[in-house]
Design an enzyme around this catalytic site. Structure first.
Site, PDB file in Angstrom:
ATOM      1  N   SER A  62     -13.179  51.025  57.277  1.00  0.00           N
ATOM      2  CA  SER A  62     -12.438  52.069  57.979  1.00  0.00           C
ATOM      3  C   SER A  62     -13.393  53.181  58.420  1.00  0.00           C
ATOM      4  CB  SER A  62     -11.358  52.649  57.070  1.00  0.00           C
ATOM      5  OG  SER A  62     -10.565  51.601  56.563  1.00  0.00           O
ATOM      6  N   HIS A  80      -8.991  43.950  56.082  1.00  0.00           N
ATOM      7  CA  HIS A  80      -7.714  44.022  55.354  1.00  0.00           C
ATOM      8  C   HIS A  80      -6.823  42.843  55.765  1.00  0.00           C
ATOM      9  CE1 HIS A  80      -8.755  48.459  55.545  1.00  0.00           C
ATOM     10  NE2 HIS A  80      -8.583  48.279  54.252  1.00  0.00           N
ATOM     11  N   LEU A 125      -6.103  50.114  58.815  1.00  0.00           N
ATOM     12  CA  LEU A 125      -6.339  48.691  58.553  1.00  0.00           C
ATOM     13  C   LEU A 125      -7.151  48.027  59.664  1.00  0.00           C
ATOM     14  CD1 LEU A 125      -2.785  47.766  57.212  1.00  0.00           C
ATOM     15  CD2 LEU A 125      -4.793  48.538  55.934  1.00  0.00           C
TER      16      LEU A 125
END
Ligand code: PAF
Length: 283
Positions: free
Chosen positions: A186, A37, A33
Site C-alpha cells: 500500500s 491482498h 487493497l
C-alpha cells in the site's frame, strides 16, 4: 457481500454461517487493497466456504503518527474489489469498536520480536498482536491468511497464536510483485513515478543476490546487497539480515538452518518511504 462495522452483528452473521457448517477464512488488512491482498482473498475463497476480510487501520501498531495520518484509506474501492473477489463479509470497524478502552496488553516473543523490525519500530508488533488477537477472537476463523512480504509479522502472529492457544491455522502466502519486480505494498502509492522505478531496484538486487549467494558466503552476500542498494542514489538500506526462517536469528553460514531468508528494509526518495522485501535462499 455484507459490510459490517459492528462486532455484535459480525458475531451473529458468522454464527449463522458456522451453524450451516461453513469453515471460515479470514484476511486481516489495513485497506488500500492491491493485487497482493487480492491473492490472499482468492486463496481464502478457494479454501473456505466463507471469507471475512477486515479493513482497519490499526492505530496501536504505528510508532510514527505521520505514517498513521497519511496511511491511504480507500474504503469504497476496497469494498468493490472484495465483492468482485467473492468475499462474503467485509468487516470495517471504527477505532471505538476495536478499542472501547485502551488496550494495555503487552506481547513480546523473543527472539523473534528482538530483531529486525522489532527494535526499529518499538511497539509495532505489540500493536499487531493486540489487533490480530482481537480480530481472531471476533471472527474465530478456521484459517487466516498473511502475505510473506511481512515475513517477520507472520512469525510473530504464529508465536502469538500458539501463546494464546487460538485454534486458527496461519497460512503464509507468497509475495505478489509488480511486473518490474517491486513487491506490492500500500505504501507504493506514496512514491513519485521516478521513485517508483527506482524502487524496482530493490527486488533486482535481491534476485541477483540469490545467484551471487551460490558461490559466496553469507557475510559476502549481505555486504554485496547493502553496497548495491546504497550505491543507488535515492535508495538507502536500513538493514539487510540473512536469517533462519523460523527463529529469524542471523545465520553465519548457508548450512546453519534448513530454511534461510534475506530480509531488507530500505528508504526510497526524498520523503523516505520505507519499503520492505525479502528473498528466500534456502528451504
Ligand atoms: O499486515 C497488515 O496489514 C497489518 O499489520 C494487519 C495484519 C492487518 C494488522 O493490522
Amino acid at each position: 457481500m455484507v459490510i459490517i462495522d459492528n462486532a455484535r452483528i459480525l458475531a451473529e452473521t458468522l454464527d449463522a454461517l458456522r451453524g450451516k457448517g461453513a469453515e471460515i477464512g479470514f484476511v486481516p488488512t489495513m485497506g488500500a487493497l492491491h493485487a497482493g491482498h487480492a491473492s490472499l482473498v482468492e486463496r481464502s475463497v478457494k479454501e473456505n466456504a466463507a471469507t471475512v476480510v477486515s479493513v482497519f487501520v490499526n492505530p496501536t501498531q504505528f510508532n510514527d503518527q505521520t505514517d498513521l495520518a497519511t496511511y491511504p484509506r480507500t474504503l469504497e474501492a476496497d469494498a468493490q474489489l472484495l465483492e468482485s473477489l467473492g468475499a462474503d463479509v467485509m468487516f470495517a470497524p471504527g477505532v471505538e469498536e476495536m478499542y472501547p478502552e485502551p488496550d494495555t496488553r503487552t506481547f513480546s516473543y523473543p527472539p523473534i520480536t528482538s530483531v529486525m523490525e522489532g527494535p526499529r519500530r518499538p511497539g509495532h508488533f505489540n500493536g499487531v498482536c493486540q489487533i490480530v488477537s482481537k480480530l481472531f477472537r471476533m471472527v474465530r476463523p478456521d484459517r487466516a491468511y498473511f502475505g510473506e512480504k511481512d515475513f517477520q509479522q507472520i512469525a510473530v502472529v504464529r508465536a502469538m497464536t500458539a501463546d494464546l492457544a487460538l485454534p486458527v491455522e496461519i497460512c503464509a502466502c507468497p509475495i505478489v510483485r509488480e511486473p518490474d519486480g517491486l513487491a506490492m505494498s500500500s505504501r507504493n502509492a506514496r512514491l513519485t513515478p521516478e521513485e517508483r522505478s527506482l524502487a524496482a531496484n530493490i527486488s533486482r538486487v535481491l534476485f541477483y543476490s540469490r545467484d551471487y549467494a551460490r558461490s559466496h558466503s553469507v557475510s559476502e552476500t549481505q555486504a554485496t546487497v547493502l553496497r548495491a542498494i546504497d550505491a543507488l542514489e535515492g535508495l538507502q538500506a536500513e538493514y539487510f539480515e540473512i536469517v533462519d526462517d523460523s527463529t529469524l536469528q542471523p545465520v553465519a553460514g548457508w548450512d546453519d538452518a534448513p530454511g534461510i531468508v534475506g530480509c531488507l528494509t530500505a528508504y526510497c526518495g526524498s520523503r523516505h518511504v520505507r519499503l520492505i522485501d525479502n528473498i528466500r535462499y534456502k528451504g
